[in-house]
Design an enzyme around this catalytic site. Structure first.
Site, PDB file in Angstrom:
ATOM      1  CE  LYS A 237      -4.376  -1.897   0.979  1.00  0.00           C
ATOM      2  NZ  LYS A 237      -5.238  -2.379   2.021  1.00  0.00           N
ATOM      3  NE  ARG A 271      -7.623  -8.376   0.916  1.00  0.00           N
ATOM      4  CZ  ARG A 271      -7.158  -7.702  -0.141  1.00  0.00           C
ATOM      5  NH1 ARG A 271      -6.120  -6.911  -0.037  1.00  0.00           N
ATOM      6  NH2 ARG A 271      -7.758  -7.833  -1.317  1.00  0.00           N
TER       7      ARG A 271
HETATM    8  N1  HH2 Z   1      -7.362  -3.923   0.791  1.00  0.00           N
HETATM    9  C1  HH2 Z   1      -7.692  -4.030  -0.517  1.00  0.00           C
HETATM   10  C2  HH2 Z   1      -8.835  -4.755  -0.900  1.00  0.00           C
HETATM   11  N2  HH2 Z   1      -9.576  -5.410   0.000  1.00  0.00           N
HETATM   12  N3  HH2 Z   1     -10.000  -6.006   2.230  1.00  0.00           N
HETATM   13  C3  HH2 Z   1      -9.684  -5.924   3.537  1.00  0.00           C
HETATM   14  N4  HH2 Z   1     -10.432  -6.569   4.444  1.00  0.00           N
HETATM   15  N5  HH2 Z   1      -8.616  -5.200   3.976  1.00  0.00           N
HETATM   16  C4  HH2 Z   1      -7.809  -4.519   3.116  1.00  0.00           C
HETATM   17  O1  HH2 Z   1      -6.852  -3.856   3.577  1.00  0.00           O
HETATM   18  C5  HH2 Z   1      -8.116  -4.574   1.715  1.00  0.00           C
HETATM   19  C6  HH2 Z   1      -9.246  -5.337   1.309  1.00  0.00           C
HETATM   20  C7  HH2 Z   1      -6.859  -3.342  -1.535  1.00  0.00           C
HETATM   21  O2  HH2 Z   1      -5.889  -4.217  -2.035  1.00  0.00           O
HETATM   22  P1  HH2 Z   1      -6.053  -4.972  -3.428  1.00  0.00           P
HETATM   23  O3  HH2 Z   1      -7.151  -5.976  -3.338  1.00  0.00           O
HETATM   24  O4  HH2 Z   1      -4.753  -5.512  -3.873  1.00  0.00           O
HETATM   25  O5  HH2 Z   1      -6.397  -3.798  -4.415  1.00  0.00           O
HETATM   26  P2  HH2 Z   1      -7.721  -3.461  -5.224  1.00  0.00           P
HETATM   27  O6  HH2 Z   1      -8.774  -3.125  -4.248  1.00  0.00           O
HETATM   28  O7  HH2 Z   1      -7.291  -2.289  -6.083  1.00  0.00           O
HETATM   29  O8  HH2 Z   1      -8.101  -4.668  -6.046  1.00  0.00           O
END
Ligand code: HH2
Length: 292
Positions: A237, A271
């Site tokens: 992040k 995660r």
């Molecule tokens: N971060 C992301 C997405 N989902 N869910 C939880 N519970 N906690 C988090 O910190 C979290 C999440 C963002 O990461 P990523 O899935 O890689 O990115 P994107 O939302 O752009 O697909």
């Protein structure tokens, strides 16, 4: 760490024969007695760190197999970028389901609990019916009014993540997250979701300045009083870039540091995109702790 024992395999087989085990699933996972690693699978064209890499079903299934082989305890599958850093492109319901449909059965077939990362109650219901066992709601039951009812009806555990439409550097972020969790827990209670099925997540990077994301990891113990498992998702992040300038793909070191400190401060689940290095870091940290 990361090594299969007969007991953990039995446990997974048991999960397979109970597709919606509710609180028992979470309790069983947490009973492993070590931090759990949730591996991220983004079936999206636009995720902030790996958008487009796993949109092709074969690539997505191969990545899920890799995450499982590297020691993930849970697979978190998302088909709509939650866009922590803005420019959200809302994905229609049919499109989100169409991205998931070709891969979900194979991912579930790997035998790990599958969490569905969605803000839409209809997608959550559909994925739970297909065999996913956990819902990860990045709006903590506060965006889609049907989400809490879907969870109650399916007896499914839920990750309640804190979120805000915009970051405000003037607010006390710890107080804001606490108030958000209290609202989510009231919604959950109203819908009949048992408290033992809830995981709380401060939502690193979501509606927060980089400093506020650092604060959420540093002050994680502020939320221990809820008596619920805490999840932290710091992987790749942007707050890492605020400390050491780097592109998302270059943030493994910062992700590991953040997750080790999150575990030290009480995180039960982390995660991550990079499962193998995380499993190794956690195992070494645990060995050092045992050597005290
Ligand atoms: N971060 C992301 C997405 N989902 N869910 C939880 N519970 N906690 C988090 O910190 C979290 C999440 C963002 O990461 P990523 O899935 O890689 O990115 P994107 O939302 O752009 O697909």
């Amino acid at each position: 760490m990361g090594q299969e024992t007969a007991a953990s395999l039995d446990f997974r087989n048991d999960l397979l024969s109970h597709p919606a085990p509710g609180a028992g699933l979470l309790r069983g996972l947490l009973a492993k007695g070590r931090p759990l690693v949730m591996g991220v699978l983004n079936v999206t064209p636009d995720s902030f760190s790996d958008g487009g890499r796993f949109l092709d079903p074969a690539a997505a299934i191969a990545q899920a197999q890799r995450l499982a082989a590297e020691g993930a305890d849970i697979l978190d599958v998302g088909a709509e970028s939650s866009r922590p850093y803005g420019n959200a492109v809302a994905v229609p319901l049919d499109e989100e389901r169409a991205r998931l449909a070709p891969i979900l059965p194979a991912v579930i077939g790997l035998g790990l609990p599958v969490s569905i990362d969605t803000m839409k109650a209809a997608v959550a219901a559909w994925a739970l019916d297909a065999g996913a066992t956990i819902v990860n709601d990045v709006w903590g039951l506060q965006r889609d009014p049907d989400m809490a009812h879907v969870l109650a009806a399916h007896d499914a555990p839920v990750v309640v993540m804190h979120n805000r439409d915009t970051a405000d550097p003037r607010i006390d972020i710890v107080a804001d997250v606490t108030a958000f969790f209290e609202r989510s827990l009231a919604i959950a209670a109203g819908a009949g979701i048992a408290r033992e099925r809830i995981v709380l997540d401060p939502g690193i990077g979501f509606g927060k300045t980089p400093e506020q994301s650092l604060t959420c990891i540093a002050r994680l113990d502020a939320w221990r009083g809820f008596g619920l498992p805490l999840l932290v998702g710091a992987s790749r992040k942007r707050f890492i870039h605020s400390v050491v300038a780097s592109e998302p793909a270059e943030r493994l070191g910062g992700s590991l540091a953040a997750h080790l400190l999150a575990v030290e401060n009480g995180a039960a689940i982390i995660r991550v995109h990079d499962v193998a290095p995380t499993v190794q870091a956690l195992a070494v940290a645990a060995a050092i702790r045992r050597a005290r």
